[in-house]
Design a protein around this motif. Structure first.
Motif, short mmCIF file in Angstrom:
data_model
loop_
_atom_site.label_atom_id
_atom_site.label_comp_id
_atom_site.label_asym_id
_atom_site.label_seq_id
_atom_site.Cartn_x
_atom_site.Cartn_y
_atom_site.Cartn_z
N VAL B 137 -3.38 8.18 -0.57
CA VAL B 137 -2.75 8.88 -1.69
C VAL B 137 -3.63 9.99 -2.26
O VAL B 137 -3.10 10.90 -2.90
CB VAL B 137 -2.27 7.92 -2.80
CG1 VAL B 137 -1.42 6.82 -2.23
CG2 VAL B 137 -3.41 7.35 -3.58
N PHE B 138 -4.95 9.92 -2.00
CA PHE B 138 -5.79 11.03 -2.47
C PHE B 138 -6.09 12.01 -1.34
O PHE B 138 -5.70 13.17 -1.40
CB PHE B 138 -7.07 10.50 -3.12
CG PHE B 138 -6.81 9.91 -4.48
CD1 PHE B 138 -6.59 10.72 -5.57
CD2 PHE B 138 -6.73 8.54 -4.65
CE1 PHE B 138 -6.30 10.19 -6.82
CE2 PHE B 138 -6.44 7.98 -5.89
CZ PHE B 138 -6.23 8.82 -6.99
N GLY B 141 -2.67 12.84 0.03
CA GLY B 141 -1.71 13.30 -0.97
C GLY B 141 -0.35 12.63 -1.01
O GLY B 141 0.58 13.18 -1.57
N PRO B 143 2.51 10.47 -2.44
CA PRO B 143 2.81 9.83 -3.73
C PRO B 143 2.75 8.31 -3.55
O PRO B 143 3.39 7.78 -2.64
CB PRO B 143 4.23 10.30 -4.04
CG PRO B 143 4.39 11.57 -3.26
CD PRO B 143 3.58 11.38 -2.00
N PRO B 144 1.96 7.62 -4.39
CA PRO B 144 1.77 6.18 -4.17
C PRO B 144 3.08 5.40 -4.11
O PRO B 144 3.19 4.48 -3.30
CB PRO B 144 0.93 5.73 -5.38
CG PRO B 144 0.51 6.95 -6.09
CD PRO B 144 1.16 8.15 -5.51
N VAL B 145 4.05 5.77 -4.92
CA VAL B 145 5.30 5.00 -4.91
C VAL B 145 6.11 5.21 -3.62
O VAL B 145 7.03 4.46 -3.36
CB VAL B 145 6.20 5.32 -6.12
CG1 VAL B 145 5.63 4.70 -7.39
CG2 VAL B 145 6.38 6.82 -6.30
N PRO B 287 -4.86 3.94 -8.09
CA PRO B 287 -3.85 4.88 -8.60
C PRO B 287 -2.57 4.14 -8.99
O PRO B 287 -2.25 3.12 -8.40
CB PRO B 287 -3.60 5.81 -7.40
CG PRO B 287 -3.92 4.98 -6.21
CD PRO B 287 -5.04 4.06 -6.64
#
Lengths: 221, 416
Positions: B137-138, B141, B143-145, B287
């Motif tokens: 997610v970092f 990139g 989106p975590p969801v 996150p």
């Protein structure tokens, strides 16, 4: 219709009560936030706009003034671009939605707590006036703000027809004033007003000036 | 009982004051600290050590995926797997695994694993991972969801692309492909599939529903792992899953020498280097939306149990590389000593946690190649053969068929 920011719904905040004294105010909580149901099939920003379109059509049945703060401002601007027939006047407050390469925004999900506090508030004591986000809120926010809080709004800003006021806290460290200027520049005829003594939450830190500006603008139309 | 050679390919020359500098060792670690020639030599060393492991009788050679970190400079496990597939002969190529959500389109994973399966003559174990928050997610990139939805869609696409014999269309939410038609097709008719996790209940369901091998890959020591692994087995039992130990993989740092004293002299600094230089900005580790509320609560529960057996002070010292070598051993972060001692400790570990696949970390931190060779040799030749009887009554369906035959032969030899 007031659309709230990425942290949390402001609850029974003073500015909402004052705006509601002279007009009907709808202040929904975004899907995935707090007591709202999960975002589920609302995958992207268009789905999100259609969600609010349905709400306005069913609850009001005609055009509304749309005021959006932060993430809510991003959604409000999209709503105005995609649903011009339902948007009477538009107010964007310290809004996300754009990305300026030469002025990258801080990452609201990674910024250190002390820096976040300084970025949000002109006076850190004002933090107590804003409800703390509940678990799940920021997860819902990542649908639009991760990893860069931009989903193509700049291409659609020219489609905004409603008279628009862009309001911004002078000391917003999450979204610098230049972003407000860029938003206003993208919408034909938009006015930009910077409120002194406020960070990311001018409706909290400069409540009087905020309410006066919003009411003055909405009543002018 | 199977043994797989593994190392986090840690950059070996971080400055001595890296920990004090408070720089995160993941996501935004300054690139000025990296010498590409050092990375090149390190990669060649790992290939040599894994070639040795193949000769020393290991069942698998494990490679993994991480991004933007000196903790493990392995951005594409398939590259390393490919080098090994070409230069080794008997061990499984354990790709543990590819971060499915990060490949666009994910048929890339299906193609590369199939290609490596061809090159290695059917030795691939297909590992599917969500990736750490830092990686997925970092660094990438996502989106975590969306991560789990993307993973699931990619998984189904990959499985179908291996199974279907005719071109097909795939209309997913994230992937739209009019013609999916994999060249090459893999040698194995059905890949063994492993999914590592860090305690999310949703991942447990995935492994149980699909009969995958679950991997608990962490370096936080036996005490931190035990409540979670116990909870996993309880969950498998409640769900009516197969309690076969071979469906559970576990990582363990091992430090084998001829004597206990030699172990301390050889490995102490490397173990401390490994832990000392893994400092991640907490914001990168948690996150919002990466884990479900249900999993966060479950993981907090396991942590609480673990905290009752290791003090907060010991945990902090362990993470900072400040524990005494034998304290690391006592708390289960490492298993160290002579082959006799290690045999006994590994047997206890595998029985206690019901592990049939040990991912043996035989190189750590800035360990020298010579020490890595000794560790690999002693564990492979003087420890593994004595543990082959473990779980022999259970069929291992989670390693390639060809590899299983080689191991079964070795086990029969040891039993006789």
């Amino acid at each position: 219709m007031f659309l709230h920011g990425y942290d949390t719904h402001p609850g029974e905040a003073g500015f909402l009560a004052r705006l509601a004294a002279g007009r009907r105010v709808i202040a929904p909580e975004h899907p995935g936030y707090g007591e709202s149901s999960a975002a589920g099939p609302l995958h992207d920003i268009v789905d999100q706009v259609l969600h609010y379109r349905l709400m306005v059509e069913q609850w009001v049945g005609g055009p509304v003034d749309v005021v959006g703060h932060c993430l809510g401002g991003m959604i409000a601007a999209e709503f105005a671009a995609l649903c011009p027939h339902l948007t009477r006047r538009l107010v964007l407050v310290d809004s996300y939605g754009l990305w300026l390469d030469d002025m990258p925004l801080p990452d609201p999900f990674v910024i250190r707590p002390a820096d976040l506090l300084a970025a949000k508030f002109a006076d850190s004591a004002d933090a107590a006036k804003v409800p703390a986000p509940v678990m799940g809120n920021h997860a819902a926010a990542t649908r639009f703000l991760w990893p860069i809080p931009e989903r193509g709004l700049s291409r659609r800003l020219p489609f905004v027809q409603a008279p628009t006021l862009v309001l911004h806290g002078a000391q917003d460290g999450l979204i610098p004033v230049a972003y407000a200027e860029a938003l206003a520049a993208g919408i034909a005829g938009a006015q930009c007003m910077v409120l002194p003594g406020a960070g990311h939450f001018p409706m909290i830190e400069a409540e009087d000036a905020f309410v006066a500006a919003v009411e003055g603008f909405l009543d002018a139309g | 009982m199977k043994f797989h050679w593994f190392a986090e390919a840690s950059y070996p020359q971080l400055p001595a004051d890296f920990r004090e500098s408070k720089l995160s060792s993941w996501v935004d670690t300054p690139k000025r600290l990296a010498d590409p020639h050092v990375v090149g030599e390190m990669c060649r060393m790992f290939i040599r050590l894994m070639q040795q492991a193949d000769r020393d009788g290991y069942d698998g050679l494990a490679v993994n995926e991480h991004h933007q970190t000196p903790f493990a400079v392995t951005p594409s496990p398939n590259l390393l797997a490919s080098a090994l597939a070409h230069t080794t002969e008997r061990a499984a190529i354990l790709i543990i695994g590819d971060s499915l959500a990060l490949y666009n389109p994910p048929t890339r994973v299906a193609e590369e694993m199939a290609w490596i399966d061809c090159l290695s003559q059917g030795r691939v174990i297909a590992g599917f991972v969500f990736g750490t928050p830092m990686d997925s997610v970092f660094a990438y990139g996502m989106p975590p969801v969306e991560l789990r939805d993307r993973f699931e869609e990619a998984r189904l696409l990959i499985l179908k692309s291996w199974a279907e014999q005719e071109p097909f269309a795939f209309n997913g939410r994230f992937n739209k492909l009019r013609y999916v038609n994999l060249w090459p097709k893999p040698i194995q008719p059905k890949f063994p599939i492993w999914v590592p996790g860090s305690g999310s209940v949703e991942t447990w369901d995935l492994t149980i529903d699909n009969d995958y091998c679950y991997g608990h890959l962490s370096f936080s020591g036996l005490h931190a792992a035990k409540p979670m692994v116990d909870a996993y087995w309880d969950y498998v039992a409640r769900r009516g899953g197969d309690p076969n130990p071979h469906r559970m993989a576990f990582t363990q740092i091992l430090c084998v020498a001829n004597t206990d004293a030699e172990a301390e002299a050889t490995y102490s600094e490397a173990v401390k280097y490994f832990y000392r230089n893994r400092y991640v900005n907490p914001a990168f580790e948690g996150p919002p939306g990466y884990r479900s509320t249900k999993s966060v609560q479950a993981i907090m529960g396991h942590r609480k149990i673990a905290e009752s057996s290791v003090s907060a002070e010991d945990r902090a010292k362990a993470a900072a590389g400040e524990l005494d070598f034998w304290e690391y051993d006592r708390l289960g972060y490492i298993i160290a000593g002579s082959p006799e001692r290690v045999r006994q400790r590994v047997r206890e570990l595998c029985v206690d946690l019901r592990i049939g696949q040990l991912i043996a970390c035989l190189h750590v931190g800035n360990l020298s190649e010579e020490a890595g060779e000794m560790n690999t040799r002693l564990f492979g030749r003087e420890v593994m053969p004595h543990l082959r009887d473990l779980w022999i009554e259970h069929e291992d369906r989670w390693t390639p068929q060809g590899i299983a035959e080689i191991a079964a032969k070795a086990a029969r030899g040891a039993a006789a």
